[in-house]
Design a protein around this motif. Structure first.
Motif, PDB file in Angstrom:
ATOM      1  N   VAL A  72      81.758  94.007  19.015  1.00  0.00           N
ATOM      2  CA  VAL A  72      81.470  93.775  17.611  1.00  0.00           C
ATOM      3  C   VAL A  72      81.925  94.799  16.769  1.00  0.00           C
ATOM      4  CG1 VAL A  72      79.835  92.585  16.299  1.00  0.00           C
ATOM      5  CG2 VAL A  72      79.340  91.940  18.336  1.00  0.00           C
ATOM      6  N   ILE A  73      82.023  95.892  17.119  1.00  0.00           N
ATOM      7  CA  ILE A  73      82.690  96.527  16.367  1.00  0.00           C
ATOM      8  C   ILE A  73      84.459  96.688  15.978  1.00  0.00           C
ATOM      9  CG2 ILE A  73      82.954  99.121  15.391  1.00  0.00           C
ATOM     10  CD1 ILE A  73      79.926  99.482  15.904  1.00  0.00           C
ATOM     11  N   ALA A  76      85.611  93.316  14.680  1.00  0.00           N
ATOM     12  CA  ALA A  76      85.777  93.716  12.952  1.00  0.00           C
ATOM     13  C   ALA A  76      87.221  94.626  12.511  1.00  0.00           C
ATOM     14  CB  ALA A  76      84.149  93.934  12.419  1.00  0.00           C
ATOM     15  N   LEU A  79      89.285  92.613  12.736  1.00  0.00           N
ATOM     16  CA  LEU A  79      89.987  91.382  12.093  1.00  0.00           C
ATOM     17  C   LEU A  79      90.219  92.046  10.754  1.00  0.00           C
ATOM     18  CD1 LEU A  79      87.352  88.733  12.818  1.00  0.00           C
ATOM     19  CD2 LEU A  79      89.506  88.544  13.140  1.00  0.00           C
ATOM     20  N   GLY A  80      89.573  92.844  10.169  1.00  0.00           N
ATOM     21  CA  GLY A  80      89.714  94.256   9.363  1.00  0.00           C
ATOM     22  C   GLY A  80      90.952  94.611   8.487  1.00  0.00           C
TER      23      GLY A  80
END
Length: 186
Positions: A72-73, A76, A79-80
């Motif tokens: 998940v990290i 993220a 995507l960031g």
């Protein structure tokens, strides 16, 4: 000191400090090993003969909680960083396009400067006036060609009607084969 248990099952271990266990409670010796009397009755029950030993089931998803959190990290972070990287690559492309445009403009400016240098010469100006305005020196006879410099005649320049377009669809092709007027034209 170790003793053999009756029945030849292996040595019996005694806790240090007499008959008491490490917690100070009496220990019951069974075939499975030392068990405390302070445990609940359900924990002291012996397994039935032939019963399978309970094992932990493998995780059906294959991912632990830490691995899921890490994924998940990472997602993220990906995507960031996706949008800034796209903007960066777009800006690099724009910079390359502007550099190419700048080089083309510099070449065009250099060509115009060379042409401006030619126009400073009087002989070049006279040659351009004679060619563009058909001027001649006094005493010369001007000749103007009436033919096309490419060698085409007036008959070649008359446009011919274009041939009828071939139909694109299958039913259009079938109709032109069945139409008697189309056969006479071909």
């Amino acid at each position: 000191m170790q003793r053999r248990q009756p029945g030849g099952q292996g040595p019996v271990r005694r806790p240090q400090g007499g008959a008491r266990g490490a917690r100070g409670t009496a220990a019951v010796r069974t075939r499975e090993g030392d068990r405390s009397l302070s445990r609940p009755a359900a924990a002291r029950r012996a397994a039935a003969a032939g019963a399978a030993k309970r094992t932990s089931a493998p995780n059906p998803h294959g991912l632990t909680g830490r691995a899921t959190a890490l994924l998940v990290i990472l997602a993220a972070l990906a995507l960031g960083y996706a949008y800034p990287v796209r903007v960066y690559l777009t800006q690099l492309a724009e910079i390359d396009a502007m550099r190419q445009s700048q080089l083309e403009q510099q070449e065009r400016i250099a060509g115009l400067e060379r042409q401006a240098e030619k126009w400073k010469d009087d002989e070049y100006i006279k040659a351009q006036v004679r060619r563009r305005f058909f001027w001649v020196y006094p005493g010369q006879t001007p000749l103007m060609p009436i033919w096309d410099p490419d060698g085409k005649t007036d008959q070649d320049q008359t446009p011919k009607p274009p041939p009828p377009a071939e139909p694109d669809s299958w039913y259009g092709k079938l109709w032109t084969r069945l139409d008697p007027e189309q056969e006479q034209k071909n």
